[in-house]
Design a protein around this motif. Structure first.
Motif, mmCIF file in Angstrom:
data_model
loop_
_atom_site.group_PDB
_atom_site.id
_atom_site.type_symbol
_atom_site.label_atom_id
_atom_site.label_comp_id
_atom_site.label_asym_id
_atom_site.label_seq_id
_atom_site.Cartn_x
_atom_site.Cartn_y
_atom_site.Cartn_z
ATOM 1 N N SER A 76 35.260 32.751 -26.672
ATOM 2 C CA SER A 76 35.129 34.018 -27.396
ATOM 3 C C SER A 76 33.676 34.192 -27.806
ATOM 4 C CB SER A 76 36.036 34.023 -28.629
ATOM 5 O OG SER A 76 35.634 33.000 -29.523
ATOM 6 N N GLY A 77 33.411 35.317 -28.401
ATOM 7 C CA GLY A 77 32.067 35.583 -28.877
ATOM 8 C C GLY A 77 31.562 36.911 -28.350
ATOM 9 N N ASP A 78 30.382 37.288 -28.829
ATOM 10 C CA ASP A 78 29.812 38.574 -28.423
ATOM 11 C C ASP A 78 28.602 38.386 -27.522
ATOM 12 O OD1 ASP A 78 28.153 37.509 -30.359
ATOM 13 O OD2 ASP A 78 27.781 39.417 -31.359
ATOM 14 N N ARG A 79 28.260 37.154 -27.215
ATOM 15 C CA ARG A 79 27.116 36.867 -26.353
ATOM 16 C C ARG A 79 27.587 36.472 -24.958
ATOM 17 N NH1 ARG A 79 22.188 37.555 -28.591
ATOM 18 N NH2 ARG A 79 22.195 37.431 -30.835
ATOM 19 N N VAL A 80 26.739 36.762 -23.966
ATOM 20 C CA VAL A 80 27.039 36.445 -22.572
ATOM 21 C C VAL A 80 26.866 34.949 -22.353
ATOM 22 C CG1 VAL A 80 26.362 36.833 -20.172
ATOM 23 C CG2 VAL A 80 26.262 38.721 -21.812
ATOM 24 N N LYS A 81 27.894 34.319 -21.775
ATOM 25 C CA LYS A 81 27.846 32.905 -21.409
ATOM 26 C C LYS A 81 28.762 32.695 -20.210
ATOM 27 C CE LYS A 81 30.949 32.037 -25.276
ATOM 28 N NZ LYS A 81 31.012 31.478 -26.599
ATOM 29 N N PHE A 82 28.806 31.462 -19.728
ATOM 30 C CA PHE A 82 29.641 31.145 -18.571
ATOM 31 C C PHE A 82 31.071 31.630 -18.804
ATOM 32 C CE2 PHE A 82 32.665 28.551 -16.314
ATOM 33 C CZ PHE A 82 32.172 28.579 -15.022
ATOM 34 N N GLY A 83 31.643 32.250 -17.777
ATOM 35 C CA GLY A 83 33.022 32.716 -17.840
ATOM 36 C C GLY A 83 33.185 34.142 -18.340
ATOM 37 N N ALA A 84 32.144 34.705 -18.916
ATOM 38 C CA ALA A 84 32.229 36.060 -19.460
ATOM 39 C C ALA A 84 32.418 37.084 -18.347
ATOM 40 C CB ALA A 84 30.970 36.394 -20.250
ATOM 41 N N THR A 85 33.244 38.079 -18.625
ATOM 42 C CA THR A 85 33.384 39.223 -17.725
ATOM 43 C C THR A 85 32.611 40.358 -18.385
ATOM 44 O OG1 THR A 85 35.551 38.476 -16.972
ATOM 45 C CG2 THR A 85 35.009 40.796 -16.614
ATOM 46 N N ILE A 125 22.402 35.689 -19.613
ATOM 47 C CA ILE A 125 22.871 34.642 -20.529
ATOM 48 C C ILE A 125 22.191 34.781 -21.893
ATOM 49 C CG2 ILE A 125 22.884 32.132 -20.966
ATOM 50 C CD1 ILE A 125 24.892 32.940 -18.824
ATOM 51 N N GLY A 126 23.037 34.782 -22.938
ATOM 52 C CA GLY A 126 22.543 34.858 -24.310
ATOM 53 C C GLY A 126 22.402 36.271 -24.851
ATOM 54 N N LYS A 127 22.523 37.267 -23.994
ATOM 55 C CA LYS A 127 22.395 38.663 -24.445
ATOM 56 C C LYS A 127 23.734 39.141 -25.011
ATOM 57 C CE LYS A 127 18.194 39.167 -22.780
ATOM 58 N NZ LYS A 127 17.597 37.874 -22.803
ATOM 59 N N LYS A 128 23.705 40.314 -25.692
ATOM 60 C CA LYS A 128 24.943 40.859 -26.265
ATOM 61 C C LYS A 128 25.071 42.341 -25.930
ATOM 62 C CE LYS A 128 23.013 41.591 -30.917
ATOM 63 N NZ LYS A 128 21.618 41.583 -30.637
ATOM 64 N N VAL A 129 26.200 42.925 -26.295
ATOM 65 C CA VAL A 129 26.467 44.332 -26.017
ATOM 66 C C VAL A 129 25.346 45.199 -26.582
ATOM 67 C CG1 VAL A 129 28.033 46.262 -26.480
ATOM 68 C CG2 VAL A 129 28.967 44.010 -25.953
ATOM 69 N N GLY A 130 24.882 46.137 -25.770
ATOM 70 C CA GLY A 130 23.815 47.042 -26.172
ATOM 71 C C GLY A 130 22.439 46.599 -25.691
ATOM 72 N N ASP A 131 22.303 45.326 -25.332
ATOM 73 C CA ASP A 131 21.018 44.825 -24.830
ATOM 74 C C ASP A 131 20.734 45.375 -23.436
ATOM 75 O OD1 ASP A 131 20.705 43.381 -27.136
ATOM 76 O OD2 ASP A 131 21.016 41.414 -26.215
ATOM 77 N N THR A 132 19.453 45.580 -23.150
ATOM 78 C CA THR A 132 19.007 45.983 -21.820
ATOM 79 C C THR A 132 18.316 44.792 -21.189
ATOM 80 O OG1 THR A 132 18.720 48.282 -22.524
ATOM 81 C CG2 THR A 132 17.549 47.590 -20.545
ATOM 82 N N VAL A 133 18.636 44.558 -19.914
ATOM 83 C CA VAL A 133 18.125 43.387 -19.208
ATOM 84 C C VAL A 133 17.383 43.827 -17.964
ATOM 85 C CG1 VAL A 133 18.788 41.242 -18.077
ATOM 86 C CG2 VAL A 133 20.092 42.047 -20.031
ATOM 87 N N GLU A 134 16.176 43.281 -17.779
ATOM 88 C CA GLU A 134 15.395 43.511 -16.565
ATOM 89 C C GLU A 134 15.619 42.320 -15.637
ATOM 90 O OE1 GLU A 134 13.392 46.153 -15.751
ATOM 91 O OE2 GLU A 134 13.891 47.170 -17.620
ATOM 92 N N VAL A 135 16.019 42.608 -14.387
ATOM 93 C CA VAL A 135 16.305 41.546 -13.427
ATOM 94 C C VAL A 135 15.449 41.738 -12.186
ATOM 95 C CG1 VAL A 135 18.101 40.424 -12.069
ATOM 96 C CG2 VAL A 135 18.699 41.494 -14.243
ATOM 97 N N ASN A 136 14.769 40.673 -11.784
ATOM 98 C CA ASN A 136 14.027 40.701 -10.520
ATOM 99 C C ASN A 136 14.958 40.230 -9.419
ATOM 100 O OD1 ASN A 136 11.556 41.582 -11.560
ATOM 101 N ND2 ASN A 136 11.086 39.502 -12.253
#
Length: 152
Positions: A76-85, A125-136
């Motif tokens: 559970s939790g609000d942060r992205v980690k292994f297993g999160a959908t 990994i480690g981000k939460k809802v509402g965060d914006t992520v830049e991916v290369n």
């Protein structure tokens, strides 16, 4: 790895041991009955098939023996980690995407399962809802916003 990924490995191992192995042994026996083995293409093909199957069986047994199975439904939790959908939105195309972060052996982008070691997972990994992520990515930079994090 997830419990579903572990079950898939076990199912493949069982199939290779109980279905493929006897089928290949039968093919080798059939090819042997045709005579001269030095010029028998069926025999050589069956032996190669046997070698590949036995190699895969050994690989599966090793992965199963070393597997660390994580029951995602207990996380559970609000942060992205292994297993999160995750439900993400591509900020360039406004396209919504849904991914589950899984182990390397069970990753399949077409079915929405991405490897924990992929560039997008590492960025999330480690981000939460509402965060914006830049991916290369190999196709260039992408920007995603996290809409939802679930453990299902």
């Amino acid at each position: 790895m997830t419990a579903a990924g572990f079950a898939a490995l076990e199912a493949e191992l069982k199939h290779r041991q109980q279905v493929e192995r006897p089928r290949i042994v039968e093919a080798i026996s059939e090819a042997r009955s045709h005579g001269d083995l030095s010029e028998n293409a069926e025999y050589h093909a069956a032996k190669e098939s046997q070698s590949l199957n036995e190699g895969r069986i050994a690989e599966l047994e090793d992965k199963i023996a070393r597997a660390d199975v994580i029951d995602v439904s207990k996380l559970s939790g609000d942060r992205v980690k292994f297993g999160a959908t995750l439900t993400l939105i591509d900020e360039d195309t406004e396209e919504e995407k849904r991914y589950q972060i899984v182990g390397d052996t069970e990753a399949d982008v077409k079915s929405g399962r991405i490897s924990i070691s992929s560039p997008i997972s590492r960025a999330l990994i480690g981000k939460k809802v509402g965060d914006t992520v830049e991916v290369n990515t190999p196709g260039g930079g992408k920007s995603y916003e996290i809409l939802k994090v679930e453990f299902i």
